[in-house]
Design a protein around this motif. Structure first.
Motif, PDB file in Angstrom:
ATOM      1  N   ALA A 123       0.859  -1.183   0.000  1.00  0.00           N
ATOM      2  CA  ALA A 123       0.000   0.000   0.000  1.00  0.00           C
ATOM      3  C   ALA A 123       0.896   1.234   0.000  1.00  0.00           C
ATOM      4  O   ALA A 123       1.881   1.303   0.740  1.00  0.00           O
ATOM      5  CB  ALA A 123      -0.919   0.003   1.214  1.00  0.00           C
ATOM      6  N   ILE A 124       0.547   2.189  -0.839  1.00  0.00           N
ATOM      7  CA  ILE A 124       1.402   3.349  -1.110  1.00  0.00           C
ATOM      8  C   ILE A 124       0.606   4.630  -0.894  1.00  0.00           C
ATOM      9  O   ILE A 124      -0.527   4.750  -1.378  1.00  0.00           O
ATOM     10  CB  ILE A 124       1.913   3.289  -2.569  1.00  0.00           C
ATOM     11  CG1 ILE A 124       2.692   1.985  -2.807  1.00  0.00           C
ATOM     12  CG2 ILE A 124       2.755   4.510  -2.914  1.00  0.00           C
ATOM     13  CD1 ILE A 124       2.791   1.600  -4.283  1.00  0.00           C
ATOM     14  N   ASP A 125       1.208   5.568  -0.185  1.00  0.00           N
ATOM     15  CA  ASP A 125       0.607   6.881   0.038  1.00  0.00           C
ATOM     16  C   ASP A 125       1.192   7.871  -0.961  1.00  0.00           C
ATOM     17  O   ASP A 125       2.320   8.335  -0.815  1.00  0.00           O
ATOM     18  CB  ASP A 125       0.864   7.350   1.470  1.00  0.00           C
ATOM     19  CG  ASP A 125       0.336   8.756   1.729  1.00  0.00           C
ATOM     20  OD1 ASP A 125      -0.458   9.256   0.907  1.00  0.00           O
ATOM     21  OD2 ASP A 125       0.736   9.352   2.750  1.00  0.00           O
ATOM     22  N   ARG A 126       0.413   8.214  -1.986  1.00  0.00           N
ATOM     23  CA  ARG A 126       0.897   9.148  -3.006  1.00  0.00           C
ATOM     24  C   ARG A 126       0.970  10.578  -2.478  1.00  0.00           C
ATOM     25  O   ARG A 126       1.548  11.450  -3.126  1.00  0.00           O
ATOM     26  CB  ARG A 126      -0.015   9.096  -4.236  1.00  0.00           C
ATOM     27  CG  ARG A 126       0.067   7.792  -5.009  1.00  0.00           C
ATOM     28  CD  ARG A 126      -0.830   7.812  -6.223  1.00  0.00           C
ATOM     29  NE  ARG A 126      -2.231   7.927  -5.836  1.00  0.00           N
ATOM     30  CZ  ARG A 126      -3.243   7.956  -6.697  1.00  0.00           C
ATOM     31  NH1 ARG A 126      -3.006   7.903  -7.999  1.00  0.00           N
ATOM     32  NH2 ARG A 126      -4.495   8.041  -6.282  1.00  0.00           N
ATOM     33  N   GLY A 138      15.831   6.809   4.642  1.00  0.00           N
ATOM     34  CA  GLY A 138      15.658   5.513   5.267  1.00  0.00           C
ATOM     35  C   GLY A 138      14.263   4.944   5.189  1.00  0.00           C
ATOM     36  O   GLY A 138      14.033   3.804   5.593  1.00  0.00           O
ATOM     37  N   GLU A 139      13.302   5.716   4.652  1.00  0.00           N
ATOM     38  CA  GLU A 139      11.943   5.202   4.485  1.00  0.00           C
ATOM     39  C   GLU A 139      11.828   4.453   3.159  1.00  0.00           C
ATOM     40  O   GLU A 139      12.615   4.663   2.236  1.00  0.00           O
ATOM     41  CB  GLU A 139      10.919   6.334   4.545  1.00  0.00           C
ATOM     42  CG  GLU A 139      10.804   6.975   5.910  1.00  0.00           C
ATOM     43  CD  GLU A 139      10.142   6.048   6.934  1.00  0.00           C
ATOM     44  OE1 GLU A 139       9.385   5.149   6.527  1.00  0.00           O
ATOM     45  OE2 GLU A 139      10.400   6.223   8.143  1.00  0.00           O
ATOM     46  N   ILE A 140      10.819   3.593   3.064  1.00  0.00           N
ATOM     47  CA  ILE A 140      10.617   2.790   1.858  1.00  0.00           C
ATOM     48  C   ILE A 140       9.616   3.506   0.949  1.00  0.00           C
ATOM     49  O   ILE A 140       8.553   3.937   1.391  1.00  0.00           O
ATOM     50  CB  ILE A 140      10.094   1.385   2.212  1.00  0.00           C
ATOM     51  CG1 ILE A 140      11.086   0.650   3.107  1.00  0.00           C
ATOM     52  CG2 ILE A 140       9.823   0.570   0.943  1.00  0.00           C
ATOM     53  CD1 ILE A 140      10.583  -0.685   3.624  1.00  0.00           C
ATOM     54  N   TRP A 175       5.057   6.912  -0.502  1.00  0.00           N
ATOM     55  CA  TRP A 175       5.619   6.199   0.645  1.00  0.00           C
ATOM     56  C   TRP A 175       4.901   4.866   0.832  1.00  0.00           C
ATOM     57  O   TRP A 175       3.671   4.794   0.831  1.00  0.00           O
ATOM     58  CB  TRP A 175       5.451   7.072   1.879  1.00  0.00           C
ATOM     59  CG  TRP A 175       5.789   6.450   3.197  1.00  0.00           C
ATOM     60  CD1 TRP A 175       6.966   5.875   3.555  1.00  0.00           C
ATOM     61  CD2 TRP A 175       4.941   6.365   4.353  1.00  0.00           C
ATOM     62  NE1 TRP A 175       6.910   5.428   4.860  1.00  0.00           N
ATOM     63  CE2 TRP A 175       5.674   5.726   5.371  1.00  0.00           C
ATOM     64  CE3 TRP A 175       3.633   6.777   4.613  1.00  0.00           C
ATOM     65  CZ2 TRP A 175       5.142   5.477   6.637  1.00  0.00           C
ATOM     66  CZ3 TRP A 175       3.101   6.534   5.869  1.00  0.00           C
ATOM     67  CH2 TRP A 175       3.845   5.894   6.867  1.00  0.00           C
ATOM     68  N   VAL A 176       5.656   3.795   0.995  1.00  0.00           N
ATOM     69  CA  VAL A 176       5.080   2.466   1.240  1.00  0.00           C
ATOM     70  C   VAL A 176       4.798   2.336   2.736  1.00  0.00           C
ATOM     71  O   VAL A 176       5.722   2.334   3.543  1.00  0.00           O
ATOM     72  CB  VAL A 176       6.037   1.352   0.762  1.00  0.00           C
ATOM     73  CG1 VAL A 176       5.452  -0.023   1.100  1.00  0.00           C
ATOM     74  CG2 VAL A 176       6.290   1.464  -0.740  1.00  0.00           C
ATOM     75  N   PHE A 177       3.516   2.237   3.085  1.00  0.00           N
ATOM     76  CA  PHE A 177       3.156   2.220   4.503  1.00  0.00           C
ATOM     77  C   PHE A 177       2.610   0.880   4.978  1.00  0.00           C
ATOM     78  O   PHE A 177       2.389   0.685   6.179  1.00  0.00           O
ATOM     79  CB  PHE A 177       2.143   3.329   4.807  1.00  0.00           C
ATOM     80  CG  PHE A 177       0.791   3.162   4.145  1.00  0.00           C
ATOM     81  CD1 PHE A 177      -0.244   2.496   4.791  1.00  0.00           C
ATOM     82  CD2 PHE A 177       0.552   3.705   2.890  1.00  0.00           C
ATOM     83  CE1 PHE A 177      -1.483   2.353   4.189  1.00  0.00           C
ATOM     84  CE2 PHE A 177      -0.695   3.574   2.290  1.00  0.00           C
ATOM     85  CZ  PHE A 177      -1.710   2.899   2.939  1.00  0.00           C
ATOM     86  N   TRP A 178       2.402  -0.055   4.060  1.00  0.00           N
ATOM     87  CA  TRP A 178       1.848  -1.367   4.454  1.00  0.00           C
ATOM     88  C   TRP A 178       2.260  -2.395   3.422  1.00  0.00           C
ATOM     89  O   TRP A 178       2.374  -2.101   2.244  1.00  0.00           O
ATOM     90  CB  TRP A 178       0.323  -1.269   4.534  1.00  0.00           C
ATOM     91  CG  TRP A 178      -0.394  -2.555   4.833  1.00  0.00           C
ATOM     92  CD1 TRP A 178      -0.757  -3.026   6.059  1.00  0.00           C
ATOM     93  CD2 TRP A 178      -0.857  -3.530   3.878  1.00  0.00           C
ATOM     94  NE1 TRP A 178      -1.415  -4.230   5.914  1.00  0.00           N
ATOM     95  CE2 TRP A 178      -1.493  -4.559   4.596  1.00  0.00           C
ATOM     96  CE3 TRP A 178      -0.791  -3.615   2.483  1.00  0.00           C
ATOM     97  CZ2 TRP A 178      -2.054  -5.670   3.974  1.00  0.00           C
ATOM     98  CZ3 TRP A 178      -1.345  -4.731   1.847  1.00  0.00           C
ATOM     99  CH2 TRP A 178      -1.979  -5.737   2.598  1.00  0.00           C
TER     100      TRP A 178
END
Length: 248
Positions: A166-169, A177-179, A231-234
């Motif tokens: 799941a990605i937050d556009r 360091g975040e994915i 950002w990939v959050f899940w």
């Protein structure tokens, strides 16, 4: 034919139940703008029964303001002329805020003709659902959330090949360091990102033994059409191996 004057009653029902325009739109699987338009234009005829059921009111009252508001007071005649309680047939309905958010699915496909050229498109045949409370806790705008699938083992053992993501556009600013999900000249890539002075970018894989760091200078970022999707959050990973049960 009675005029459809349902708009103000519809709006008042939502306000009384503390339901937002967006929330009811998700409940009906329609666009929020459609629901907002109904406040002035009235609920469309083809949606009237469904909306009335979800709001637990008599559809005729919703449409015209006439007759009983409560559908339990509505009596109908069957084929034999006997009366019955319409609510007994229709069931008891109550408005429930949708607990899940449906995320559209994006995937990488080959472009033809062209040697190994790909692009990222929306796949209308797939989607996933996540709890809206999870998105709300991360302050993610529901409309910004999309999903995709991990391709390859560059992020193993963190994110396995085939995992759903799941990605937050809405979050494309790079936080070291975040994915993130990246579109790299039509290719979907999932990497840790780090900023480097001079507007350069480092892509880092979790499986760094097989995939060394990649550094892209500002000119290369532009030339190779690199952009951060979000950002990939899940992510969800299925264990591909069922353990054998001993001593059977």
């Amino acid at each position: 034919m009675k005029k459809n004057t349902s708009g103000p009653r519809f709006k008042a029902l939502l306000e009384a139940a503390n339901i937002t325009t967006t929330g009811f739109a998700e409940f009906l699987d329609t666009a929020p703008q459609n629901v907002h338009n109904w406040y002035a234009r009235g609920v469309p005829a083809h949606c009237m029964e469904e909306v009335a059921r979800k709001l637990s009111v008599n559809s005729q009252w919703l449409k015209t303001g006439e007759g009983p508001k409560d559908p339990k007071e509505l009596r109908l005649l069957d084929e034999s002329g006997n009366t019955f309680d319409a609510q007994a047939i229709r069931g008891t309905y109550r408005v429930i805020e949708p607990t899940d958010v449906e995320l559209p699915f994006y995937k990488e496909i080959a472009i033809t003709p062209g040697p190994h050229k790909t692009q990222i498109i929306k796949d209308h045949s797939q989607s996933i659902r996540l709890p809206r409370s999870d998105l709300d806790s991360l302050e993610i705008n529901h409309a910004d959330a999309i999903c995709a699938r991990m391709i390859g083992n560059s992020m193993a053992e963190k994110i396995e090949d085939g995992s759903l993501l799941a990605i937050d556009r809405g979050l494309t600013q790079i936080i070291d360091g975040e994915i993130y999900a990246i579109e790299h000249d039509g290719m979907l890539r999932i990497k840790y990102l780090h900023r480097i002075p001079g507007n350069a970018l480092r892509m880092r894989s979790h499986n760094s033994a097989e995939y060394p760091d990649e550094i892209f200078r500002a000119a290369q970022i532009e030339e190779q059409n690199i952009r951060v999707l979000g950002w990939v959050f899940w992510w969800s990973t299925l264990n591909k191996r069922r353990p054998p049960v001993p001593f059977l």
